[in-house]
Design a protein around this motif. Structure first.
Motif, short mmCIF file in Angstrom:
data_model
loop_
_atom_site.label_atom_id
_atom_site.label_comp_id
_atom_site.label_asym_id
_atom_site.label_seq_id
_atom_site.Cartn_x
_atom_site.Cartn_y
_atom_site.Cartn_z
N ILE A 7 0.87 -1.17 0.00
CA ILE A 7 0.00 0.00 0.00
C ILE A 7 0.91 1.22 0.00
N VAL A 8 0.67 2.17 -0.89
CA VAL A 8 1.45 3.40 -0.92
C VAL A 8 0.63 4.50 -0.27
N TYR A 9 1.25 5.17 0.69
CA TYR A 9 0.56 6.22 1.45
C TYR A 9 1.39 7.48 1.33
N ASP A 10 0.88 8.46 0.61
CA ASP A 10 1.58 9.71 0.33
C ASP A 10 1.29 10.73 1.42
N LEU A 11 2.30 11.03 2.22
CA LEU A 11 2.17 12.02 3.30
C LEU A 11 3.10 13.21 3.06
N ARG A 12 3.48 13.40 1.81
CA ARG A 12 4.36 14.53 1.48
C ARG A 12 3.64 15.84 1.76
N GLY A 13 4.39 16.79 2.31
CA GLY A 13 3.84 18.11 2.60
C GLY A 13 3.34 18.25 4.03
N LEU A 14 3.21 17.14 4.75
CA LEU A 14 2.74 17.20 6.13
C LEU A 14 3.93 17.32 7.09
N LYS A 15 3.74 18.08 8.13
CA LYS A 15 4.80 18.29 9.13
C LYS A 15 4.51 17.50 10.40
N CYS A 16 5.55 17.25 11.15
CA CYS A 16 5.47 16.55 12.43
C CYS A 16 4.41 17.20 13.32
N PRO A 17 3.55 16.42 13.93
CA PRO A 17 3.53 14.97 14.07
C PRO A 17 2.58 14.26 13.11
N LEU A 18 2.05 14.96 12.11
CA LEU A 18 1.03 14.39 11.24
C LEU A 18 1.45 13.11 10.51
N PRO A 19 2.66 12.99 9.96
CA PRO A 19 3.00 11.74 9.28
C PRO A 19 2.86 10.50 10.18
N PRO A 32 -2.77 -7.69 9.17
CA PRO A 32 -1.49 -8.04 9.78
C PRO A 32 -0.54 -8.64 8.74
N GLY A 33 0.72 -8.23 8.78
CA GLY A 33 1.71 -8.71 7.84
C GLY A 33 1.76 -7.95 6.54
N ALA A 34 0.82 -7.02 6.31
CA ALA A 34 0.79 -6.25 5.07
C ALA A 34 1.94 -5.24 5.03
N LEU A 35 2.33 -4.87 3.82
CA LEU A 35 3.37 -3.86 3.62
C LEU A 35 2.73 -2.53 3.29
N ILE A 36 3.26 -1.47 3.90
CA ILE A 36 2.82 -0.12 3.57
C ILE A 36 4.06 0.72 3.30
N GLU A 37 4.01 1.48 2.23
CA GLU A 37 5.11 2.36 1.85
C GLU A 37 4.69 3.80 2.14
N ILE A 38 5.44 4.45 2.99
CA ILE A 38 5.15 5.82 3.40
C ILE A 38 6.08 6.78 2.66
N GLU A 39 5.52 7.79 2.03
CA GLU A 39 6.30 8.85 1.38
C GLU A 39 6.11 10.12 2.19
N ALA A 45 10.78 12.85 10.11
CA ALA A 45 10.27 11.50 9.90
C ALA A 45 11.37 10.44 10.06
N VAL A 46 12.62 10.80 9.77
CA VAL A 46 13.71 9.82 9.91
C VAL A 46 13.90 9.40 11.37
N ALA A 63 14.25 2.05 4.83
CA ALA A 63 14.17 3.51 4.93
C ALA A 63 15.15 4.08 3.92
N ALA A 64 14.69 4.99 3.09
CA ALA A 64 15.54 5.53 2.04
C ALA A 64 15.26 7.01 1.83
N SER A 65 16.30 7.73 1.49
CA SER A 65 16.15 9.13 1.09
C SER A 65 15.68 9.18 -0.35
N THR A 66 14.84 10.18 -0.64
CA THR A 66 14.39 10.41 -2.01
C THR A 66 14.76 11.84 -2.38
N ALA A 67 14.53 12.21 -3.60
CA ALA A 67 14.84 13.58 -4.04
C ALA A 67 14.05 14.62 -3.24
N ALA A 68 12.83 14.24 -2.82
CA ALA A 68 11.96 15.20 -2.13
C ALA A 68 11.86 14.95 -0.63
N GLY A 69 12.36 13.82 -0.13
CA GLY A 69 12.20 13.53 1.29
C GLY A 69 12.66 12.14 1.64
#
Length: 78
Positions: A7-19, A32-39, A45-46, A63-69
């Protein structure tokens, strides 16, 4: 072997603690056991996402760095 669905969950643009708050809420709705990808673009967030996984018993698979976050791959606890 095909890649496991995630599951891809786009949280770009949100500030702590919202993500973390939104991730916690979303984790309640997945199997249970499902994968979720958080952007996220939140620099804290790190720190926050790995701490959240540790506290709630989920496994931070990647956990990986991207161009935007950052991108986090989390497996929900079983």
């Amino acid at each position: 072997m095909p890649a496991e669905e995630r599951i891809v969950y786009d949280l770009r643009g949100l500030k702590c603690p919202l993500p973390v708050l939104k991730t916690r809420k979303r984790m309640e709705t997945i199997a249970p056991g499902a994968l979720i990808e958080i952007e996220t673009t939140d620099p804290l967030a790190v720190i926050d996402i790995p701490h959240f996984c540790n506290e709630d018993g989920h496994r931070l698979e990647q956990a990986a760095s991207t161009a935007a976050g950052h991108r986090f791959l989390i497996r929900k606890k079983v």
